[in-house]
Scaffold this motif. Structure first.
Motif, PDB file in Angstrom:
ATOM      1  N   LEU A 229       0.737  -1.297   0.160  1.00 44.38           N
ATOM      2  CA  LEU A 229       0.005  -0.089   0.191  1.00 44.38           C
ATOM      3  C   LEU A 229       0.790   1.268  -0.126  1.00 44.38           C
ATOM      4  N   LEU A 230       1.866   1.358   0.987  1.00 52.31           N
ATOM      5  CA  LEU A 230       2.718   2.457   0.768  1.00 52.31           C
ATOM      6  C   LEU A 230       3.252   2.811  -0.276  1.00 52.31           C
ATOM      7  N   SER A 231       3.879   1.747  -1.198  1.00 56.57           N
ATOM      8  CA  SER A 231       4.461   1.710  -2.343  1.00 56.57           C
ATOM      9  C   SER A 231       3.531   2.768  -3.719  1.00 56.57           C
ATOM     10  N   ASP A 232       2.315   3.066  -3.249  1.00 63.54           N
ATOM     11  CA  ASP A 232       1.605   3.724  -4.007  1.00 63.54           C
ATOM     12  C   ASP A 232       1.763   5.205  -3.886  1.00 63.54           C
ATOM     13  N   TRP A 233       2.716   5.600  -2.913  1.00 64.77           N
ATOM     14  CA  TRP A 233       3.000   7.210  -2.705  1.00 64.77           C
ATOM     15  C   TRP A 233       4.340   7.183  -2.731  1.00 64.77           C
ATOM     16  N   ASP A 234       4.835   8.463  -3.014  1.00 67.88           N
ATOM     17  CA  ASP A 234       6.237   9.071  -2.816  1.00 67.88           C
ATOM     18  C   ASP A 234       6.764   8.806  -1.398  1.00 67.88           C
ATOM     19  N   LEU A 235       8.154   8.475  -1.513  1.00 71.25           N
ATOM     20  CA  LEU A 235       8.799   8.189  -0.273  1.00 71.25           C
ATOM     21  C   LEU A 235       8.684   9.239   0.789  1.00 71.25           C
ATOM     22  N   THR A 236       8.452  10.535   0.350  1.00 67.80           N
ATOM     23  CA  THR A 236       8.318  11.637   1.301  1.00 67.80           C
ATOM     24  C   THR A 236       6.887  11.628   2.072  1.00 67.80           C
ATOM     25  N   ASP A 237       6.194  10.829   1.419  1.00 64.33           N
ATOM     26  CA  ASP A 237       4.641  10.775   1.901  1.00 64.33           C
ATOM     27  C   ASP A 237       4.367   9.392   2.878  1.00 64.33           C
ATOM     28  N   VAL A 238       5.452   8.708   2.842  1.00 69.47           N
ATOM     29  CA  VAL A 238       5.530   7.439   3.737  1.00 69.47           C
ATOM     30  C   VAL A 238       5.009   7.895   5.077  1.00 69.47           C
ATOM     31  N   VAL A 239       5.726   8.607   5.665  1.00 73.41           N
ATOM     32  CA  VAL A 239       5.449   8.651   7.211  1.00 73.41           C
ATOM     33  C   VAL A 239       3.876   9.222   7.543  1.00 73.41           C
ATOM     34  N   TYR A 240       3.660  10.176   6.516  1.00 80.18           N
ATOM     35  CA  TYR A 240       2.009  10.549   6.826  1.00 80.18           C
ATOM     36  C   TYR A 240       1.003   9.164   6.339  1.00 80.18           C
ATOM     37  N   HIS A 241       1.412   8.327   5.430  1.00 80.76           N
ATOM     38  CA  HIS A 241       0.538   7.345   5.271  1.00 80.76           C
ATOM     39  C   HIS A 241       0.634   6.335   6.163  1.00 80.76           C
ATOM     40  N   SER A 242       1.650   6.554   7.061  1.00 76.47           N
ATOM     41  CA  SER A 242       1.607   5.194   7.978  1.00 76.47           C
ATOM     42  C   SER A 242       0.824   5.590   9.207  1.00 76.47           C
ATOM     43  N   THR A 243       0.156   6.843   9.424  1.00 77.57           N
ATOM     44  CA  THR A 243      -0.480   7.423  10.452  1.00 77.57           C
ATOM     45  C   THR A 243      -1.806   7.819  10.191  1.00 77.57           C
ATOM     46  N   TRP A 244      -2.674   7.816  10.862  1.00 79.21           N
ATOM     47  CA  TRP A 244      -4.106   8.364  10.823  1.00 79.21           C
ATOM     48  C   TRP A 244      -3.891   9.919  10.388  1.00 79.21           C
ATOM     49  N   PRO A 245      -4.777  10.478   9.508  1.00 76.07           N
ATOM     50  CA  PRO A 245      -6.005   9.743   8.844  1.00 76.07           C
ATOM     51  C   PRO A 245      -5.551   9.386   7.545  1.00 76.07           C
ATOM     52  N   SER A 246      -4.655   8.573   7.111  1.00 76.96           N
ATOM     53  CA  SER A 246      -4.101   8.235   5.881  1.00 76.96           C
ATOM     54  C   SER A 246      -5.169   7.101   5.462  1.00 76.96           C
ATOM     55  N   GLU A 247      -5.504   7.039   4.324  1.00 75.76           N
ATOM     56  CA  GLU A 247      -6.436   5.990   3.452  1.00 75.76           C
ATOM     57  C   GLU A 247      -5.741   4.656   3.675  1.00 75.76           C
ATOM     58  N   ALA A 248      -4.262   4.574   3.617  1.00 78.15           N
ATOM     59  CA  ALA A 248      -3.714   3.254   3.834  1.00 78.15           C
ATOM     60  C   ALA A 248      -4.093   2.619   5.431  1.00 78.15           C
ATOM     61  N   LEU A 249      -3.877   3.421   6.383  1.00 76.48           N
ATOM     62  CA  LEU A 249      -4.102   3.143   7.556  1.00 76.48           C
ATOM     63  C   LEU A 249      -5.403   2.894   7.907  1.00 76.48           C
ATOM     64  N   GLN A 250      -6.439   3.777   7.445  1.00 77.14           N
ATOM     65  CA  GLN A 250      -7.798   3.401   7.642  1.00 77.14           C
ATOM     66  C   GLN A 250      -8.152   2.288   6.975  1.00 77.14           C
ATOM     67  N   SER A 251      -7.911   1.913   5.902  1.00 78.49           N
ATOM     68  CA  SER A 251      -8.146   0.724   5.167  1.00 78.49           C
ATOM     69  C   SER A 251      -7.550  -0.569   5.583  1.00 78.49           C
ATOM     70  N   GLU A 252      -6.549  -0.459   6.127  1.00 82.99           N
ATOM     71  CA  GLU A 252      -5.775  -1.749   6.875  1.00 82.99           C
ATOM     72  C   GLU A 252      -6.298  -2.122   8.171  1.00 82.99           C
ATOM     73  N   ASN A 253      -7.424  -1.225   8.567  1.00 82.51           N
ATOM     74  CA  ASN A 253      -8.103  -1.476   9.948  1.00 82.51           C
ATOM     75  C   ASN A 253      -9.531  -1.623   9.506  1.00 82.51           C
ATOM     76  N   ALA A 254      -9.990  -2.181   8.571  1.00 83.80           N
ATOM     77  CA  ALA A 254     -11.156  -1.947   8.082  1.00 83.80           C
ATOM     78  C   ALA A 254     -12.294  -2.534   9.360  1.00 83.80           C
ATOM     79  N   SER A 255     -13.088  -1.797   9.476  1.00 78.61           N
ATOM     80  CA  SER A 255     -14.242  -2.354  10.571  1.00 78.61           C
ATOM     81  C   SER A 255     -15.347  -1.224  10.476  1.00 78.61           C
TER      82      SER A 255
END
Length: 481
Positions: A229-255
């Protein structure tokens, strides 16, 4: 030639009464989104940070990027305009005697229709399955391209995303419920009370937003985003997409709980704070719905705009200024809201309060943007159409325009050319579609759905009528009566 009963009925129908400046802004907002998103899609500015602006980068390039980022975050502008129009129309209908229950049912059905349109768009559109397949860089003639697990993941991933259509739909439903309680038992005539309630609700949402963000952002999320999932973004955005409210974190914790959290504080346009924009627009719609709006309404709007900018300035002094395409931090949100509200007030003053409504509304350039606004929700849904010029011209370039970007310092002119070509592609589509009054557009389906409780369908997709036969509201004339 004898006229048919249907033609006689249409001739006897009164002209639609609309506010020219709002119709224009609705189209302008969606036009800007399409134009500016091309820059975001194919211009590589991933290595640029706030500190690079007006220092590492030239003044001209820095100014272009600031304008692009600022107006590219104008989804709230569309929410504001839509809320004003909905509040105005609902209040007018209530004053004419339409039962509150029917108005509530219509608003809820409209909201559900927009949410369904948003779900289809997010699942299959530019950022969904079909968009991913065409932007993957792999041949679409290969079965593996269509069965790629990453592409298939968008069927559930995009559920956990608050895009523009999602927040517009939820605002339609929530404000519809609020207005139902306000207009019961003759409450539609209590303008002052209703405006105070809307304003109070907006303040509550704005004040509560930082606390809601802090609470949900710091919850313990079980699953971290996968490297895929993180590979879909640039390296500079990986930190953001590893935390809330990133779509990556949101979808990986689907409920279901995660979905509620997404509605409240998720990326990109959550209820906190964008519901406040809707409440502010609803309050302003009430002021315009009064039988005789105040002559000083533009002045009041100007003072409100100033107040919003002051709050934004104070927040930017207290906190670090941030300019991004994710969930906007509050200091950025207030600057956006101030600009959006201020533009709306300025045009209201220049057009409706200076007796220019008829001339402005019938201007050929204004008509062009009003046509865009007629099917604004469908334009949100058809972002994948922006791939057309890139697909056609792709063989002429040494990069794959479907999944690669132009260099920041050398590709600006090419990006501008593709932005213009993208607009022209949409113009061609709209011209052809307008010949059949946008049948089967999302607006067409939503109008059909919303007409169930009232048994009367809106005429706003009749292109001839909406472009050439409208009676434009003129507040200068009404104030003299």
């Amino acid at each position: 030639m004898i006229a048919t009963p249907k033609e006689i009925q249409e001739e006897n129908q009164p002209k639609m009464k609309r506010i020219a400046s709002l119709d224009f802004q609705r189209g302008l907002a969606i036009w800007m989104m399409v134009f500016l998103y091309v820059f975001n899609h194919i211009w590589d500015f991933s290595e640029v940070g706030i500190d690079d602006l007006f220092s590492t980068l030239s003044f001209g390039l820095s100014l272009i990027m600031v304008i692009m980022a600022f107006f590219g975050g104008f989804a709230g502008y569309f929410i504001l305009i839509s809320s004003v129009v909905n509040s105005l129309a609902t209040t007018k209908s209530a004053l004419k005697g339409t039962p509150p229950g029917k108005l509530l049912f219509k608003r809820i059905l409209t909201g559900i229709g927009i949410l369904l349109a948003g779900r289809i768009t997010e699942t299959f559109g530019y950022y969904g399955y079909f968009g991913r397949v065409h932007r993957s860089g792999d041949s679409i003639l290969q079965a593996s391209t269509w069965t790629d697990p990453f592409a298939l993941s968008f069927f559930w991933r995009r559920i956990f995303m608050m895009e523009a259509l999602q927040i517009i739909g939820w605002c339609q439903i929530i404000t519809g419920i609020v207005v139902f309680f306000l207009i019961r038992n003759g409450g539609a005539k209590k303008f002052v009370r209703n405006i105070i309630i809307y304003s109070g609700l907006a303040v509550v949402i704005l004040v509560a937003t930082p606390f809601m963000w802090n609470w949900i952002d710091n919850l313990n999320w079980t699953n971290s985003p996968s490297l895929v999932l993180l590979s879909d973004w640039d390296l500079t955005d990986v930190v953001y997409h590893s935390t809330w409210p990133s779509e990556a974190l949101q979808s990986e914790n689907a409920s279901f709980l995660t979905y509620i959290c997404v509605l409240l504080t998720g990326d990109l346009y959550p209820i906190f704070p964008f519901l406040a924009t809707s409440f502010i627009g609803s309050a302003w719609g009430l002021l315009l719905a009064k039988p005789k709006p105040s002559k000083r309404l533009p002045l009041y709007g100007g003072l409100i705009t100033l107040g919003i900018f002051v709050i934004g300035a104070v927040l930017n002094i207290i906190q670090v200024f941030d300019l991004n395409f994710q969930r906007p931090p509050m200091q950025y949100f207030f600057l956006l809201l101030g600009a959006q509200f201020g533009i709306m007030i300025l045009l209201l003053w220049l057009v409706e309060y200076r007796g220019k409504a008829q001339k402005f509304g019938n201007n050929i350039i204004v008509k062009y943007f009003r046509l865009w606004g007629t099917i604004a929700l469908s334009v949100f849904s058809l972002q994948i159409w922006s791939l057309v010029p890139r697909a056609i011209l792709n063989p002429l370039f040494n990069i794959n325009l479907m999944n690669e970007k132009f260099e920041l310092l050398t590709g600006g002119w090419w990006v501008l050319i593709f932005a213009v070509l993208t607009i022209l592609c949409y113009d061609l589509l709209f011209w052809l579609w307008a010949q059949i009054n946008f049948i089967f557009s999302f607006e067409w389906f939503i109008i059909k759905l919303a007409s169930l409780p009232t048994k009367s369908a809106s005429r706003r997709l009749n292109v001839k009528e909406i472009l050439h036969e409208v009676e434009w509201i003129d507040y200068l004339k009404s104030s003299k009566k």
